[in-house]
Structures are given as structure tokens and as C-alpha cells.
Design a protein around this motif. Structure first.
Motif, PDB file in Angstrom:
ATOM      1  N   THR A   7       0.773  -0.764   0.337  1.00 10.03           N
ATOM      2  CA  THR A   7       0.137   0.106   0.013  1.00 10.03           C
ATOM      3  C   THR A   7       0.949   1.555  -0.102  1.00 10.03           C
ATOM      4  O   THR A   7       1.732   1.036   0.413  1.00 10.03           O
ATOM      5  N   LEU A   8       0.171   2.300  -0.885  1.00  7.66           N
ATOM      6  CA  LEU A   8       1.089   3.777  -0.366  1.00  7.66           C
ATOM      7  C   LEU A   8       0.842   4.649   0.838  1.00  7.66           C
ATOM      8  O   LEU A   8      -0.412   4.435   1.762  1.00  7.66           O
ATOM      9  N   THR A   9       1.893   5.321   1.794  1.00  7.43           N
ATOM     10  CA  THR A   9       1.448   5.802   2.326  1.00  7.43           C
ATOM     11  C   THR A   9       1.094   6.801   2.216  1.00  7.43           C
ATOM     12  O   THR A   9       1.343   7.595   0.859  1.00  7.43           O
ATOM     13  N   ILE A  13       2.520   9.278  -1.371  1.00 10.37           N
ATOM     14  CA  ILE A  13       1.425   9.769  -2.058  1.00 10.37           C
ATOM     15  C   ILE A  13       2.144  10.901  -2.651  1.00 10.37           C
ATOM     16  O   ILE A  13       2.278  11.987  -3.813  1.00 10.37           O
ATOM     17  N   GLU A  14       2.176  11.632  -1.022  1.00 11.64           N
ATOM     18  CA  GLU A  14       2.596  13.469  -1.632  1.00 11.64           C
ATOM     19  C   GLU A  14       4.130  13.011  -2.025  1.00 11.64           C
ATOM     20  O   GLU A  14       4.215  13.590  -3.219  1.00 11.64           O
ATOM     21  N   GLU A  15       5.056  12.090  -1.681  1.00 11.67           N
ATOM     22  CA  GLU A  15       6.636  12.228  -2.555  1.00 11.67           C
ATOM     23  C   GLU A  15       6.255  11.807  -4.272  1.00 11.67           C
ATOM     24  O   GLU A  15       6.856  12.841  -5.394  1.00 11.67           O
ATOM     25  N   ASN A  21       4.732  17.208 -10.314  1.00 11.35           N
ATOM     26  CA  ASN A  21       4.107  18.322 -10.156  1.00 11.35           C
ATOM     27  C   ASN A  21       3.373  18.552 -10.147  1.00 11.35           C
ATOM     28  O   ASN A  21       2.115  19.566 -10.975  1.00 11.35           O
ATOM     29  N   LYS A  22       2.302  18.228  -8.780  1.00  6.90           N
ATOM     30  CA  LYS A  22       1.088  18.184  -8.815  1.00  6.90           C
ATOM     31  C   LYS A  22       0.453  17.956  -9.516  1.00  6.90           C
ATOM     32  O   LYS A  22      -0.947  18.412  -9.592  1.00  6.90           O
ATOM     33  N   LEU A  23       0.575  16.712 -10.687  1.00  7.47           N
ATOM     34  CA  LEU A  23      -0.773  16.907 -11.995  1.00  7.47           C
ATOM     35  C   LEU A  23      -1.333  16.144 -11.649  1.00  7.47           C
ATOM     36  O   LEU A  23      -2.884  15.813 -12.161  1.00  7.47           O
ATOM     37  N   PHE A  24      -0.844  14.720 -10.383  1.00  2.00           N
ATOM     38  CA  PHE A  24      -1.928  14.107  -9.961  1.00  2.00           C
ATOM     39  C   PHE A  24      -2.632  14.664  -8.612  1.00  2.00           C
ATOM     40  O   PHE A  24      -2.202  14.417  -7.868  1.00  2.00           O
ATOM     41  N   ASN A  25      -3.883  14.094  -8.837  1.00  3.57           N
ATOM     42  CA  ASN A  25      -4.535  14.122  -6.891  1.00  3.57           C
ATOM     43  C   ASN A  25      -4.268  13.018  -6.813  1.00  3.57           C
ATOM     44  O   ASN A  25      -3.998  12.266  -6.986  1.00  3.57           O
ATOM     45  N   GLN A  26      -4.713  12.381  -4.708  1.00  2.00           N
ATOM     46  CA  GLN A  26      -4.446  11.696  -4.553  1.00  2.00           C
ATOM     47  C   GLN A  26      -5.187  10.220  -4.839  1.00  2.00           C
ATOM     48  O   GLN A  26      -4.389   8.931  -5.231  1.00  2.00           O
ATOM     49  N   GLN A  27      -6.284  10.434  -5.438  1.00  2.00           N
ATOM     50  CA  GLN A  27      -6.969   9.328  -5.833  1.00  2.00           C
ATOM     51  C   GLN A  27      -6.448   8.893  -6.367  1.00  2.00           C
ATOM     52  O   GLN A  27      -6.257   7.766  -7.305  1.00  2.00           O
ATOM     53  N   GLU A  28      -5.516  10.132  -8.157  1.00  2.00           N
ATOM     54  CA  GLU A  28      -5.377   9.391  -9.701  1.00  2.00           C
ATOM     55  C   GLU A  28      -3.551   8.560  -9.248  1.00  2.00           C
ATOM     56  O   GLU A  28      -3.580   7.410  -9.710  1.00  2.00           O
ATOM     57  N   ILE A  29      -3.672   9.197  -8.082  1.00  2.00           N
ATOM     58  CA  ILE A  29      -1.924   8.419  -8.008  1.00  2.00           C
ATOM     59  C   ILE A  29      -2.225   6.999  -7.401  1.00  2.00           C
ATOM     60  O   ILE A  29      -1.475   5.922  -7.261  1.00  2.00           O
ATOM     61  N   GLN A  34      -2.564   0.888  -8.271  1.00  2.00           N
ATOM     62  CA  GLN A  34      -2.402  -0.144  -8.575  1.00  2.00           C
ATOM     63  C   GLN A  34      -2.615  -0.923  -9.732  1.00  2.00           C
ATOM     64  O   GLN A  34      -1.799  -2.199 -10.067  1.00  2.00           O
ATOM     65  N   ARG A  35      -2.385   0.271 -10.659  1.00  2.00           N
ATOM     66  CA  ARG A  35      -2.217  -0.934 -11.993  1.00  2.00           C
ATOM     67  C   ARG A  35      -0.732  -0.513 -12.281  1.00  2.00           C
ATOM     68  O   ARG A  35      -0.342  -1.662 -13.214  1.00  2.00           O
TER      69      ARG A  35
END
Length: 93
Positions: A7-9, A13-15, A21-29, A34-35
């Protein structure tokens, strides 16, 4: 994030967000992760060119062989950064 954790901590996710460059939000990450885990069939923490080419859309791309040279051995953080270039939010540069 060398080997793929189960799992991601929040820190992970923030890293990744910073790395992309913050192009993805947390759910996208989380979805990208998962992919990534699906593609990393042997859970070694990176995706080989053989695993990438197993994606039908990727294999059909006329630039697939060139792209394979760029993506072979990507860990999750670099996988997300690679895909961020294709985001609608990415700059033209």
C-alpha cells in the motif's frame, strides 16, 4: 519506494505528487499505483519492457519500440512521472 509496497503511505503519495509537479491528485496516484502493481506481475518494484508490451494499447502504438527503451525498468515514482507527460494538466513543454 524501491520495491513496490503493498500500500502507499500518505508520505509516498505526497512524494509522488511532488515528483509529478502535482499533476495528479491523491486518488489518481492510488489508481496509478494499482495499475502499476497489476503490470509488475513479479512484484519486483519495477516494470520491465515485457510487462509494458503486454498492454494491448501500448503494443499497438507505432512508437512502442522507442517508448519501450524509455520505460524499461521504471519504478512507481518514475512510472507516474512518465505518465504525467500525457496529462491534460501538463504543460506543453
Amino acid at each position: 519506494m524501491g520495491n513496490a509496497p503493498l500500500t502507499l503511505t500518505q508520505y509516498d503519495i505526497e512524494e509522488v505528487q511532488e515528483h509529478c509537479n502535482k499533476l495528479f491528485n491523491q486518488q489518481e496516484i492510488v489508481s496509478l499505483y494499482q495499475r502499476f502493481c497489476q503490470l509488475d506481475r513479479t512484484a519486483k518494484g519495477f516494470i520491465s519492457s515485457d510487462e509494458f508490451i503486454s498492454v494491448p494499447e501500448f503494443a499497438m502504438n507505432p512508437l512502442a519500440q522507442r517508448l519501450l527503451k524509455m520505460v524499461d525498468g521504471l519504478n512507481f515514482k518514475d512510472f507516474a512521472a512518465f505518465l504525467s507527460a500525457f496529462s491534460a494538466k501538463a504543460s506543453i513543454e
